[in-house]
Design a protein around this motif. Sequence first.
Motif, PDB file in Angstrom:
ATOM      1  N   LEU A  82       4.415 -17.400   3.655  1.00  0.00           N
ATOM      2  CA  LEU A  82       2.987 -17.651   3.463  1.00  0.00           C
ATOM      3  C   LEU A  82       2.347 -16.075   3.481  1.00  0.00           C
ATOM      4  N   GLY A  83       2.788 -15.497   4.845  1.00  0.00           N
ATOM      5  CA  GLY A  83       2.390 -14.173   4.861  1.00  0.00           C
ATOM      6  C   GLY A  83       2.718 -13.158   4.234  1.00  0.00           C
ATOM      7  N   TRP A  84       3.959 -13.254   3.680  1.00  0.00           N
ATOM      8  CA  TRP A  84       4.410 -12.068   2.637  1.00  0.00           C
ATOM      9  C   TRP A  84       3.801 -12.231   1.237  1.00  0.00           C
ATOM     10  N   TYR A  85       3.738 -13.437   0.894  1.00  0.00           N
ATOM     11  CA  TYR A  85       3.014 -13.467  -0.762  1.00  0.00           C
ATOM     12  C   TYR A  85       1.636 -13.437  -0.291  1.00  0.00           C
ATOM     13  N   GLY A  86       1.005 -13.791   0.622  1.00  0.00           N
ATOM     14  CA  GLY A  86      -0.543 -13.763   0.989  1.00  0.00           C
ATOM     15  C   GLY A  86      -1.151 -12.215   1.250  1.00  0.00           C
ATOM     16  N   GLY A  87      -0.164 -11.435   1.774  1.00  0.00           N
ATOM     17  CA  GLY A  87      -0.461 -10.121   1.858  1.00  0.00           C
ATOM     18  C   GLY A  87      -0.498  -9.274   0.629  1.00  0.00           C
ATOM     19  N   GLN A  88       0.593  -9.850  -0.288  1.00  0.00           N
ATOM     20  CA  GLN A  88       0.644  -9.226  -1.735  1.00  0.00           C
ATOM     21  C   GLN A  88      -0.425  -9.666  -2.479  1.00  0.00           C
ATOM     22  N   ASN A 114      -3.018  -5.935 -11.851  1.00  0.00           N
ATOM     23  CA  ASN A 114      -3.119  -6.502 -10.613  1.00  0.00           C
ATOM     24  C   ASN A 114      -3.774  -7.867 -10.677  1.00  0.00           C
ATOM     25  N   ALA A 115      -4.531  -8.470 -11.508  1.00  0.00           N
ATOM     26  CA  ALA A 115      -4.979  -9.721 -11.745  1.00  0.00           C
ATOM     27  C   ALA A 115      -3.635 -10.921 -11.912  1.00  0.00           C
ATOM     28  N   ALA A 116      -2.885 -10.529 -12.644  1.00  0.00           N
ATOM     29  CA  ALA A 116      -1.860 -11.286 -12.853  1.00  0.00           C
ATOM     30  C   ALA A 116      -0.781 -11.220 -11.459  1.00  0.00           C
ATOM     31  N   ARG A 161       0.899  -1.210   0.068  1.00  0.00           N
ATOM     32  CA  ARG A 161       0.107   0.029  -0.016  1.00  0.00           C
ATOM     33  C   ARG A 161       1.006   1.351  -0.114  1.00  0.00           C
ATOM     34  N   GLY A 162       1.799   1.276   0.756  1.00  0.00           N
ATOM     35  CA  GLY A 162       2.994   2.486   0.929  1.00  0.00           C
ATOM     36  C   GLY A 162       3.626   2.710  -0.504  1.00  0.00           C
ATOM     37  N   VAL A 163       3.958   1.477  -1.220  1.00  0.00           N
ATOM     38  CA  VAL A 163       4.599   1.607  -2.523  1.00  0.00           C
ATOM     39  C   VAL A 163       3.809   2.196  -3.240  1.00  0.00           C
ATOM     40  N   GLU A 164       2.384   1.718  -3.431  1.00  0.00           N
ATOM     41  CA  GLU A 164       1.448   2.020  -4.438  1.00  0.00           C
ATOM     42  C   GLU A 164       0.888   3.758  -4.208  1.00  0.00           C
ATOM     43  N   GLY A 165       1.105   4.070  -2.682  1.00  0.00           N
ATOM     44  CA  GLY A 165       0.554   5.317  -2.584  1.00  0.00           C
ATOM     45  C   GLY A 165       1.619   6.273  -3.044  1.00  0.00           C
ATOM     46  N   ARG A 166       3.011   5.766  -3.237  1.00  0.00           N
ATOM     47  CA  ARG A 166       4.024   6.799  -3.756  1.00  0.00           C
ATOM     48  C   ARG A 166       4.149   6.598  -5.213  1.00  0.00           C
ATOM     49  N   GLY A 167       3.297   6.157  -6.013  1.00  0.00           N
ATOM     50  CA  GLY A 167       3.246   5.969  -7.212  1.00  0.00           C
ATOM     51  C   GLY A 167       3.762   4.780  -7.940  1.00  0.00           C
TER      52      GLY A 167
END
Length: 166
Positions: free
Chosen positions: A93-99, A112-114, A25-31
């Motif tokens: 599992l947590g890292w990839y599941g969160g992504q 985002n679907a891919a 979310r933070g990475v996406e918030g910065r563009g």
Amino acid sequence: MQRTRWTALLGAAVGTGLLAWFVVRGVEGRGGTMPEVPWLVAVLEAVLAALVLGQAWGVRQYVRGKRPGLSGLRAARTLVLAKAAAWSGSLLLGWYGGQAARALAEVELGTNAARAASAGGAAGGALLLVVAGLLGEWFCRVPPQDDDEDHGPGARAVPEPPPVAP
């Protein structure tokens, strides 16, 4: 060595998943955008899970007396490998599941679907690694022995200490 509790693994996966959600979310918030997870990650996790189970199966055969030539040191290393697989699988599992969850939250975007599919596949491979680690630990457990029974292969009776003179 204590067996790994599945509740601790679940807590680690959920905590890491929340961390991954907020990082993406933070990475996406910065563009920016998170890179897509390669499908090779899921394949490698599945291969690692198979290797852990294969090693643990050999220890299980040793404990049952069907493979007396196995080294006790190798059995101990296999137990540590199984524990490491369970913990690392939980964190992955947590890292990839969160992504995957974050990508699914905004799936209407074209890429985002891919990203959700590849991160979900990696989370599935990580789940296999967790299961393999827990099964590996279970395969490496030694049943309790009575004092009057024969000790299994590789076991030694502990000698009594000599009496101490007053």
